[in-house]
Design a protein around this motif. Structure first.
Motif, PDB file in Angstrom:
ATOM      1  N   GLY B   5       0.796  -1.228   0.000  1.00  0.00           N
ATOM      2  CA  GLY B   5       0.000   0.000   0.000  1.00  0.00           C
ATOM      3  C   GLY B   5       0.821   1.267   0.000  1.00  0.00           C
ATOM      4  N   ARG B   6       2.138   1.134   0.129  1.00  0.00           N
ATOM      5  CA  ARG B   6       3.007   2.310   0.162  1.00  0.00           C
ATOM      6  C   ARG B   6       3.656   2.614  -1.182  1.00  0.00           C
ATOM      7  N   LEU B   7       3.355   1.775  -2.172  1.00  0.00           N
ATOM      8  CA  LEU B   7       3.999   1.978  -3.470  1.00  0.00           C
ATOM      9  C   LEU B   7       3.359   3.151  -4.221  1.00  0.00           C
ATOM     10  N   SER B   8       4.197   3.964  -4.800  1.00  0.00           N
ATOM     11  CA  SER B   8       3.728   5.061  -5.637  1.00  0.00           C
ATOM     12  C   SER B   8       4.539   5.089  -6.925  1.00  0.00           C
ATOM     13  N   ALA B  32      -0.822   2.193  -5.263  1.00  0.00           N
ATOM     14  CA  ALA B  32      -1.698   2.957  -4.362  1.00  0.00           C
ATOM     15  C   ALA B  32      -1.665   4.462  -4.578  1.00  0.00           C
ATOM     16  N   ALA B  33      -0.573   4.954  -5.104  1.00  0.00           N
ATOM     17  CA  ALA B  33      -0.429   6.419  -5.170  1.00  0.00           C
ATOM     18  C   ALA B  33       0.376   6.809  -6.400  1.00  0.00           C
ATOM     19  N   ILE B  34       0.331   8.086  -6.669  1.00  0.00           N
ATOM     20  CA  ILE B  34       1.057   8.616  -7.812  1.00  0.00           C
ATOM     21  C   ILE B  34       1.769   9.895  -7.400  1.00  0.00           C
ATOM     22  N   GLY B  35       2.987  10.065  -7.915  1.00  0.00           N
ATOM     23  CA  GLY B  35       3.711  11.327  -7.740  1.00  0.00           C
ATOM     24  C   GLY B  35       3.510  12.158  -8.997  1.00  0.00           C
ATOM     25  N   THR B 241       7.359   6.242   7.146  1.00  0.00           N
ATOM     26  CA  THR B 241       6.344   5.231   6.819  1.00  0.00           C
ATOM     27  C   THR B 241       5.487   5.673   5.641  1.00  0.00           C
ATOM     28  N   GLY B 242       5.945   6.692   4.929  1.00  0.00           N
ATOM     29  CA  GLY B 242       5.145   7.238   3.832  1.00  0.00           C
ATOM     30  C   GLY B 242       5.317   6.458   2.533  1.00  0.00           C
TER      31      GLY B 242
END
Lengths: 273, 273
Positions: B5-8, B32-35, B241-242
């Motif tokens: 869940g921490r992968l971006s 889970a995320a995008i930069g 932990t981000g």
């Protein structure tokens, strides 16, 4: 202040010239010393190279280069030690007390940068007795971090000093090359800490943009972005009074007439004062 | 341990995709995320970009990039401050609390690296109140020293930390990018010192040989020489932990199908665990 008698031309700056031609070039331009490369020395033989430099009335400021210590195979490691002993003997025969080290990148097949650093420390320790015998100091050169993977994992002056101070100052020191260390926020502090350990000082400027081969991104003093004055002052304050070598790897400099290069080298270093 | 869940995915890794296409790609591959990058966000507008990411069920891990603070002319300096305030407002509107800073190289026409560093410290100090208002942290990224002259004079993690700790942790932190810091002998110690200050962690590998444009010398995790495990462990030990962003500038990666890139990104980060 860099006195005229301290100027040395590193042979790499005029790499297409033989030792004899490079020595004659220095003599013509009142350059007091020359930094030699082992490959060029091998081309004519050590004795002939020493005679050529002597006949030109020059001193040899350093021999480039030993190092490349990072090998996983014992045979390769032993060969590197033997080769470095030979390099120190060549340095002594050429009349210089400084062998410049490019210590080696990551060992082939390894990503362990700490291992590579330990290999270098071990090899230098093993070479100290031979250095003392030859009367030659090993000059650990920090290379720019862009060469860390494949040429030298010693990437900052501080790291080079940390390594050097593990050994006697008569046998191991550091070489400061502006091109490799100019970016470092700790440079002034590390130069102060290097007192008594600096065995070589090399000048080249950082040119923008970097060329396709980053090995060749150097230029004459003043043609790039480096502020040489504070670095030279730090080296002087550390007590270094030896030769100042100009060492430029650059297709552009190499394609210029050698006499023109020598004139520029002299002028630019004079203007540093 | 990097939990899935921490992968971006940093958008630069698939730079030919719009924000919407990149967000959909992440959703398809359970990333889970995008930069995001400001240029791409500007192409569709902040509100549309925020909606695209939200509709894809993603979070925004960071916005790239603020910075470029090193200007001698007051007008250029003021413009940079205004632009960074705007960037923080965009970050907040996109739902991320991290603005990545590429702080700037030597000021045009200047060789004074200390001056450039003071300009950066001054600008960050000036931006702190706006950061607090926006609820956004400025993430000082150390760039590899080969970018010191023209992109960022903050060349090591230690230097980024020295700068960050002058300001409140709620407003200023550091971004750790493996590509930029892997070579540093002080890295482990500096990561420990960075506790509470790491606001971003980016992964890319160092590929040999460097390509003609050194900006593009990156590769997928595992394709190069970097030993990611110890760096990730140091970042974790510092309490971070981000999100973990994969950010790869590479013609080769850019020319691959985006879905293939996303698969590789996920697999490689999973294999780090």
């Amino acid at each position: 202040m860099i006195e005229p008698g301290r100027l040395s031309l590193n042979q790499a700056t005029v790499k297409h010239l033989s030792v004899t031609s490079a020595a004659d070039l220095c003599a013509r331009h009142d350059i007091a010393a020359i930094g030699l490369w082992r490959e060029a020395v091998a081309d004519c033989g050590v004795a002939a190279a020493a005679a050529a430099v002597r006949n030109a009335g020059l001193r040899v400021s350093s021999l480039c280069r030993g190092g490349f210590f990072t090998h996983q195979e014992p045979a390769a490691r032993s060969a590197a030690i033997r080769d470095n002993v030979a390099a120190m003997e060549e340095a002594a025969a050429l009349g210089t007390d400084t062998l410049v080290l490019v210590s080696g990148g990551l060992a082939a097949g390894s990503k362990d940068i700490s291992l590579a650093r330990r290999m270098i420390a071990d090899a230098i320790g093993e070479l100290v007795p031979a250095a003392a015998r030859a009367g030659v100091r090993l000059g650990i050169e920090a290379l720019h971090p862009m060469f860390c993977a494949d040429r030298c994992v010693i990437s900052s002056l501080g790291e080079a000093i940390d390594l050097a101070v593990q050994f006697p100052a008569a046998a191991v020191g550091v070489v400061v090359d502006t091109y490799h260390v100019w970016w470092d926020a700790r440079l002034a502090a590390e130069l102060a800490r290097a007192a008594g350990r600096i065995v070589g000082f090399q000048l080249a400027d950082w040119i923008l943009p970097l060329p396709p081969d980053v090995l060749l991104g150097r230029g004459h003093v003043g043609d790039g972005v480096i502020d040489f004055g504070p670095i030279a002052a730090g080296v002087a304050a550390a007590g270094y009074t030896g030769y100042v070598e100009v060492e430029i790897f650059s297709e552009r400099v190499w394609s210029a007439p050698a006499d023109e290069t020598a004139v520029t080298v002299r002028e630019r270093v004079q203007n540093l004062n």
